[in-house]
Design an enzyme around this catalytic site. Structure first.
Site, PDB file in Angstrom:
ATOM      1  CD1 TRP A   1       0.609  -0.629   3.167  1.00 43.70           C
ATOM      2  CD2 TRP A   1      -0.416   1.344   3.416  1.00 43.70           C
ATOM      3  NE1 TRP A   1       1.012  -0.105   4.373  1.00 43.70           N
ATOM      4  CE2 TRP A   1       0.396   1.107   4.554  1.00 43.70           C
ATOM      5  CE3 TRP A   1      -1.151   2.517   3.362  1.00 43.70           C
ATOM      6  CZ2 TRP A   1       0.489   2.002   5.615  1.00 43.70           C
ATOM      7  CZ3 TRP A   1      -1.061   3.407   4.423  1.00 43.70           C
ATOM      8  CH2 TRP A   1      -0.246   3.145   5.530  1.00 43.70           C
ATOM      9  CG  ASP A   2       4.781   0.851   1.472  1.00 49.57           C
ATOM     10  OD1 ASP A   2       3.807   0.349   2.069  1.00 49.57           O
ATOM     11  OD2 ASP A   2       5.956   0.632   1.802  1.00 49.57           O
TER      12      ASP A   2
ATOM     13  CE  LYS B   1       7.080  -1.517  11.633  1.00 45.44           C
ATOM     14  NZ  LYS B   1       6.712  -2.731  10.862  1.00 45.44           N
ATOM     15  CD  GLN B   2       3.270   2.617   9.357  1.00 44.11           C
ATOM     16  OE1 GLN B   2       3.988   1.652   9.135  1.00 44.11           O
ATOM     17  NE2 GLN B   2       2.633   3.251   8.399  1.00 44.11           N
TER      18      GLN B   2
ATOM     19  CD  GLU C   1       3.165  -3.652   9.723  1.00 45.33           C
ATOM     20  OE1 GLU C   1       2.730  -3.856   8.583  1.00 45.33           O
ATOM     21  OE2 GLU C   1       4.380  -3.684  10.012  1.00 45.33           O
TER      22      GLU C   1
END
Length: 771
Positions: A362-363, A605-606, A493
């Site tokens: 999906w990046d 994580k993000q 994640e």
């Protein structure tokens, strides 16, 4: 964090030979041309630790999935980019001694350079071989952007202290394996090894094909010998084995003389040629390359890169490390994908390593599309969207395997050909938010380019499949009196199998609303396309009514106490410890902690909630953004390469330029300085597009407002100025931001209106406007 790359505005430079840095540098100095790429492995023999890697775009192998506990619905295969037959190899011997930097007595004046402005990689050094032979070596290598099936190497050896016999042994080798093979399978089968030596040419070919996927590849080479710049017509001897072919040149050189081998090599592939014509195609490619010669081909390379930099460059004055970082990111993105082929996409590691299988994530839609839309033609961005349309049937098939019906589409988290090919449960089945990023990319493309035609031609079918999925994935909760989405993993994640992840629920709601809106638009404006699509998808009004009911009643977790949307149900049950309270010795936590401990922690994580605020910034006030940023940023460890860029953009919007600058440096130099201690596995290509966004959308404040470009420029204290260009609807706009004012200049045939700091400004072609 490593810090050995020398600061330079246009080059990546390493000085001094260190065996412990070889694998990291093989990643950092990687080269590519969209058709193929390779790690910066030494051409000559190297007996030390190395990660050999050459890759061909679109050529992959479905490695059988390996898991401890098989679950129904698992993909049978994990598609992987293949380590392709090696064409760069050149064995070198001087007076009978093999040149091998791992066994040399001494290596001095070692220097590598990746020249980003001109698109070539070089290496030079002096070496004392075990029996005290001293040589100077200089190598230049590049992969042609124009003749994209061809790469070229110039390998020079100068005898320093005595006359010497030099042996060059260029070879092709198909006896290679992937380091990440699940079962240590042989991915390739070699069918033909051929050599052709005449008075005019010295060529060799290896024909091979991938097992299972049956991609046919011809790996080829041709070499020429030069002494002190003059070509020598000596014929080489040859050696053929089952998996390897080599040509051997032996030449006596006097002290101070330079012997050079020019080697041309590369791949022809059945994706682009008739499978029976690969050798002939290779000969054609070699003929073009050798007729031009190394120097002319290199000059052509410089010209093509100059054209790319005309629109892609971001120039920063006053901060060399920041300048080097952004150009490195832009350079690698262009080496990986040039938009020529809609069958191709952008792997998270590009051509620099095997991790993540070289597949599409999906990046692409969430991070890469804005870069390619603004620095190339809109056709390049359209090709990225076509890629997903062509895989719609596979996305429907993927959903069917998980129990969804009636044309519901779940795009894969990881793919090469549209099939899901990832084998981690929490990613394969739970990171369903990727569907939302694909829909958002359609919206983002239309918003920026003004090209609505993609929606009736292709995009609406994709949106219908995605909305069908969201409708079926939600279920009604009696206690809540609302629809919920259970058992997911968001972009963060570090929290798996959660319920009502806010980002996932919000983007699901938005997808349905956007699809309903586009159905009406196409019905009104493109009735023939509408009838075709309704007939093909068998969509009925009752179904869309059910979609609307889900959208209007979808639960979004919220804390009244903190006045923030919650990552997911139960987030506040965690012990809310800030990242600043983590001892440095425990970072990164993904390498130091058990997964159980990570999942129970509040650490992010993000960007997750903040990812939603990035996509849908105009849905929320600046005060809401600030409140959510202040709540979630202290818990964020940024251990995903995709995290710092989003935070940098939002910090800049909030006027927190010191923080935005620090986050920008982290994303721009993530690989150059090896923040996550993993660069030897390959570069983080897709996150590099986020670095571009950090400047253009973060510091430059570029947005779309009322169908016009809008800017709120800011500049870090460390910079004197910066400038960038964007291609907006076939008009090139250059923006230069200084300490006092911002200058706008655009190339076009008529005036263009933009917004700057909320005020409308009309630009005239070629006339600078300063604000």
């Amino acid at each position: 964090m490593r810090d050995y790359i020398q600061p330079d505005p246009w080059s990546i430079i390493e000085e001094g030979f260190d065996k412990d840095r070889v694998k990291a540098s093989e990643s950092i100095f990687s080269i590519g041309n969209g058709h193929m790429g390779q790690r910066a492995n030494f051409e000559e023999s190297y007996s030390g630790e190395t990660f050999q890697g050459s890759y061909i775009a679109g050529v992959y192998y479905p490695d059988k999935t390996r898991v401890g506990w098989w679950k129904n619905g698992y993909p049978e295969n994990f598609a992987k980019v293949l380590n392709a037959p090696n064409w760069i190899g050149i064995g070198v011997a001087v007076n009978g001694e093999i040149l091998d930097l791992n066994s040399c007595k001494e290596v001095t004046d070692f220097r590598r350079e990746l020249n980003m402005k001109e698109g070539w990689y070089s290496r030079s050094f002096d070496a004392v071989l075990p029996k005290d032979v001293v040589v100077h070596v200089k190598v230049v290598r590049f992969l042609s952007l124009d003749l994209d099936e061809v790469g070229a190497i110039r390998f020079e050896v100068t005898s320093i202290d005595a006359d010497a016999e030099v042996v060059f042994r260029p070879y092709l080798d198909s006896g290679i394996r992937n380091e990440d093979s699940n079962w240590d399978d042989q991915f390739w089968e070699t069918t033909e090894v051929a050599s052709h030596i005449s008075s005019e040419e010295s060529q060799a070919f290896i024909e091979s094909h991938t097992l299972k996927t049956n991609f046919k590849v011809c790996t080829f080479m041709e070499s020429q010998l030069y002494l002190n710049g003059g070509q020598i017509d000596d014929k080489p001897s040859e050696e053929k084995k089952d998996l390897k072919v080599a040509h051997e040149y032996v030449q006596s050189v006097k002290k101070g003389e330079t012997l050079a081998l020019h080697k041309f090599g590369g791949y022809t592939v059945s994706r682009n040629h008739d499978a029976s014509e690969l050798v002939e195609a290779a000969k054609t490619a070699l003929k073009k390359a050798t007729e031009m010669g190394f120097d002319a081909l290199l000059e052509q390379q410089k010209q093509v890169w100059a054209k790319i930099w005309e629109t892609a460059d971001i120039a920063i004055e006053g901060d060399v490390k920041a300048q080097q970082g952004i150009r490195f990111n832009i350079f690698q993105l262009n080496q990986t994908y040039l938009g020529k082929d809609s069958r191709l996409n952008i792997g998270p590691k590009g051509f620099t390593g095997e991790k993540y299988g070289g597949s599409t994530y999906w990046d692409t839609e969430a991070y890469c599309l804005p870069f390619y839309m603004a620095t190339k033609s809109q056709e390049v961005a359209r090709n990225l969207l076509k890629y997903r349309y062509y895989h719609l049937d596979k996305a429907i098939e993927n959903a069917q395997k998980l129990g969804f019906v009636n044309g519901a589409a779940l795009y894969p988290m990881v793919t090469m050909n549209g099939e899901e090919s990832h084998n981690e449960w929490e990613i394969t089945f739970e990171e369903i938010h990727r569907n939302g990023a694909i829909a958002f990319a359609i919206y983002n493309y239309v918003r920026y380019t003004g090209d609505y035609s993609y929606i009736p031609e292709m995009g609406l079918e994709v949106l219908i499949g995605i909305s069908r999925f969201w409708h079926q994935r939600a279920n009604f909760s009696e206690p809540k009196g609302q629809y919920v989405i259970l058992g997911v993993t968001g972009p963060n994640e570090y929290e798996n199998n959660v319920s009502n992840n806010w980002y996932t629920n919000y983007i699901a709601k938005w997808c349905i609303d956007y699809t309903l809106q586009q159905l009406e638009n196409v019905k009104d404006g493109f009735p023939e396309d509408y009838d075709r699509i309704i007939g093909k998808t068998q969509l009925t009004g009752n179904v869309t009514d059910y979609w609307r009911e889900v959208s209007e009643n979808l639960y979004l977790p919220y804390s009244k106490k903190h006045q923030v949307y919650l990552q997911q149900d139960g987030f506040l049950d965690k012990e809310l410890v800030n990242v600043e309270d983590l001892p440095a010795a425990q970072r990164p936590i993904n390498q130091k902690w058990s997964w159980d401990r990570i999942l129970r922690s509040p650490f992010i994580k993000q960007a997750d909630v903040l990812q939603g605020f990035y996509f849908f910034e105009d849905h929320f006030s600046t005060e809401e953004l600030e409140r959510h940023f202040d709540f979630y940023e202290p818990f964020t460890v940024h251990e995903s390469s995709l995290s710092p860029c989003v935070h940098a953009i939002q910090a800049a919007k909030l006027g927190r330029m010191d923080q935005a600058y620090r986050l920008y440096l982290r994303t721009s130099r993530l690989d150059l300085d090896d923040y996550n201690k993993e660069v030897e596995e390959g570069l983080h290509i897709t996150s590099m597009a986020g670095t571009w966004m950090s400047i253009v959308e973060g510091f430059g404040g570029m947005r779309m407002v009322d169908d016009e470009l809008s800017f709120t420029p800011r500049i870090p204290e460390q910079w004197t100025s910066y400038s960038f260009k964007v291609n907006f609807r076939n008009r090139i706009l250059k923006v230069t931001v200084g300490k006092i004012e911002t200058e706008f200049v655009f190339e076009g045939n008529e005036g263009m209106a933009i917004q700057v700091n909320g005020e409308r400004v009309v630009l005239r072609p070629g006339k600078p406007e300063r604000v």
